[in-house]
Design an enzyme around this catalytic site. Structure first.
Site, mmCIF file in Angstrom:
data_model
loop_
_atom_site.group_PDB
_atom_site.id
_atom_site.type_symbol
_atom_site.label_atom_id
_atom_site.label_comp_id
_atom_site.label_asym_id
_atom_site.label_seq_id
_atom_site.Cartn_x
_atom_site.Cartn_y
_atom_site.Cartn_z
ATOM 1 C CG ASN A 1 -1.891 -1.170 1.168
ATOM 2 O OD1 ASN A 1 -2.888 -1.117 0.457
ATOM 3 N ND2 ASN A 1 -1.569 -2.248 1.886
ATOM 4 C CD GLU A 2 4.687 1.532 -2.719
ATOM 5 O OE1 GLU A 2 5.040 2.276 -1.791
ATOM 6 O OE2 GLU A 2 5.452 0.683 -3.222
#
Ligand code: F6R
Length: 639
Positions: free
Chosen positions: A162-163
């Site tokens: 989850n950037e």
């Protein structure tokens, strides 16, 4: 806010944090927590549902779980696992796949039922991914959620993949990887171009549903992102900050990863301190930087309004503290890195005796000596010390394939021009060409190619060391065996490397040893090289008298510099010396313009070296000391 924090010391920390002396201790505790869940569930006749992570961070947790299985009978028969993520596209049997990682690091060594293992599928057709992700979520729900989720943290602040930009309610989905994440992964894939641009990851919402969440981080490389995640404002820019919203999350850190948290980095802001010399130095330098004043102009008010009233009261008046620290920093500066002959050395970083010292500079790769301490190297040689340089590894990994071809072409042409037979060379050349054509990302070169690439770097290192003023006899190529061995084996012994290093040291019997002390280098080679030198010195100390009179100095390289308060010897460089150092670095042609492994810094090595040493000089100037062009910094290491 997730939990009530009753401690003043941790008032900046917005979630629970436990700090351990090192990652081994921490990993054992985490493994024990997982084992307790498994056993508790076993007794209740239930399944234990584990959310697992990959990467370097959890490896020791998995090692400990394997040990608990093998030595203490912990069974995984009732365990169901869900992995956080997988690259996309990715074949399950690829070396870099998270399936391979999990098999090698855990599943192949325990008694888990393979049907209970779930890892996002990197081989799906694009149009099937959404349904797969939905089913992944549903499957977790049918088990009544994850009992525990393990997390690492990426330098972007990602959890899972989850950037930055991910939403707190995101579910399992296909995502695009951040550029920094791809650069970090590039070594596993033999270059960033080969790192997939996408991944399938559990979402932050998925992670949140776990009954317990443990985020682990080790190493100074993670310290700044850990500080943001723990003390920063909640923001999609640093997805790990969302964890502050959970009341069942814990960060498990080693001391290095925790080092930038306020309670460790600037403890005077959150508690009464025991003020020893080092802490006073650190605090005064911090204060000068914070209020942007030279040390000698810091006032009582500056101290009082920046959490340093206790120091001012206990050890003031503050002007005395200022002068004391100013002098201490002044005394780190020397143009005589091998000691100033016949001078009073009571306030100097190095001893004056003997006038002519024997110095060994250990250089992990063939260019670290000149990049990191080229100015000091040249000075030591100029000032008549017997300087030796020991290149610890061949550095052959960092040579481009076409450079290797070019050198072989040259040698064939030379042989032909002298009328010599070139049949063997030409056959080697053809083999090289066909090998390179079908070479897979990250595939190790053949022995012959490794040798050629190593020789290219050897020639450059000789040119650099000669330029610095060394006679050929003082240039040593250790070719430490661990370096090539690491390409094919995961666990290697360093025994022969240590023995070889002991032999070299015992021949030279140096008064000074310089070694690379940047323990957060991206590939880990510098740390291994340091450990080898350190071990060699420790062992020699037991039997050899000369070691008692030998000082070990650490330098730092292209990645980061010592903090100003850590510096114990500061060697100033004139503008002319900076240029000479640059020319020495230029001898390393194969590393110029665009090296194979630049790390995550687009600047060329010589630019990094100049900017780093120039920043140190500016910092000294800012504190009110003399204004130099550049400063190379060293820290003494007791052994
Ligand atoms: C791994 C994962 C990532 C890593 C993170 C840290 O499954 O999802 O979030 O935990 O990139 O990686 P390492 O541990 O290699 O520093």
């Amino acid at each position: 806010m997730s939990r009530l924090n009753l401690l003043e010391e941790t008032r900046f920390e917005k979630l629970a944090v436990k700090v351990f002396v090192n990652q081994l201790e921490a990993s054992k505790v985490v493994a024990r927590r997982i084992a307790d869940i498994i056993v508790k569930k076993q007794k209740a006749g239930e399944k234990a549902v584990l959310g697992l992570a990959t990467g370097v961070t959890p490896i020791n947790v998995y090692k400990e779980l394997i040990r608990l299985h093998k030595e203490e009978g912990l069974s995984f028969k009732n365990v169901v696992t869900f992995n956080l993520d997988e690259y996309y596209p990715m074949k399950a049997d690829a070396v870099q796949s998270y399936v391979t990682f999990m098999n090698e690091n855990l599943f192949d060594h325990i008694d888990i039922d393979r049907a209970n293992i779930h890892i996002p599928d990197g081989t799906l057709l694009r149009e099937d991914i959404e349904a797969f992700c939905l089913a992944y979520e549903q499957k977790i729900s049918t088990y009544d959620g994850l009992d525990i989720q393990l997390l690492g943290i990426g330098r972007t602040g990602h959890i899972g993949f989850n950037e930055p930009g991910s939403a707190p309610n995101s579910g399992t989905r296909l995502v695009t990887l951040d550029d920094l994440t791809r650069r970090d992964a590039s070594r596993d894939f033999g270059g960033k171009a080969n790192v997939p641009t996408k991944a399938i990851t559990m979402g932050i919402g998925t992670i949140f549903k776990a009954k317990e969440i443990i985020l682990m981080a080790w190493n100074a490389k993670k310290a700044s992102i850990v500080k943001k995640a723990v003390e920063g404002e909640i923001s999609s820019e640093v997805p790990a900050t969302y964890l502050q919203l959970s009341d069942h999350v814990e960060f498990v850190l080693d001391e290095d990863a925790a080092s930038e948290l306020t309670r460790f980095n600037t403890p005077w802001l959150v508690k009464d301190c025991y003020w020893d010399e080092n802490l006073i130095k650190k605090a005064v330098i911090w204060l000068a930087k914070t209020v942007n004043k030279p040390i000698l102009k810091l006032t009582e008010e500056d101290y009082n309004t920046h959490g340093m009233a206790q120091l001012a009261t206990e050890q003031g008046p503050v002007y005395n503290i200022n002068i004391n620290i100013f002098n201490k920093i002044q005394h780190t500066i020397t143009g005589w890195p091998g000691g100033k002959p016949n001078a009073d050395d009571s306030q100097r970083p190095e001893r004056s005796q003997p006038n002519k010292k024997r110095s060994v500079i250990f250089s992990p790769h063939p260019d670290d000596d000149v990049i990191s301490m080229g100015g000091t190297f040249i000075r030591l040689a100029d000032q008549g010390h017997e300087v030796h340089v020991a290149y610890q590894t061949s550095g052959n990994t960092a040579v481009w394939d076409d450079d290797a071809l070019r050198y072989v072409e040259f040698s064939i042409d030379l042989a032909k021009s002298e009328g010599r037979d070139t049949t063997e060379q030409e056959s080697l050349y053809m083999q090289m060409r066909s090998f390179f054509q079908s070479k897979l990302p990250n595939q190790a070169d053949t022995k012959a190619i490794q040798t050629i690439k190593g020789l290219i770097r050897k020639g450059e290192a000789i040119a650099g060391a000669r330029f610095a003023g060394l006679p050929d006899n003082n240039i040593h190529f250790q070719n430490l065996p661990f370096y090539d061995r690491l390409k094919t084996q995961k666990a290697v012994s360093y025994e022969d490397d240590i023995v070889q290093t002991m032999a070299l040291l015992n021949t030279v019997k140096p008064h000074q040893v310089f070694a690379a002390g940047d323990f957060a280098d991206p590939h880990g080679t510098h740390k291994v090289c340091f450990n080898i030198v350190y071990q060699a010195l420790i062992r020699l100390k037991a039997t050899e008298d000369w070691v008692k009179d030998c000082w070990l100095w650490l330098y730092r390289g292209a990645w980061h510099e010592f903090e100003i308060h850590e510096i114990e010897m500061a060697v100033p460089l004139s503008p002319e010396e900076v240029k000479r150092k640059r020319l020495a670095i230029f001898k390393h042609q194969s590393q110029k313009d665009m090296p194979v492994f630049p790390g995550d810094d687009a600047r060329e090595f010589w630019v990094r070296a100049e900017e780093r040493t120039c920043e140190t000089a500016k910092a000294y100037d800012g504190l009110g000391l003399a204004n130099y062009e550049a400063i190379e910094a060293f820290k003494r290491w007791e052994f």
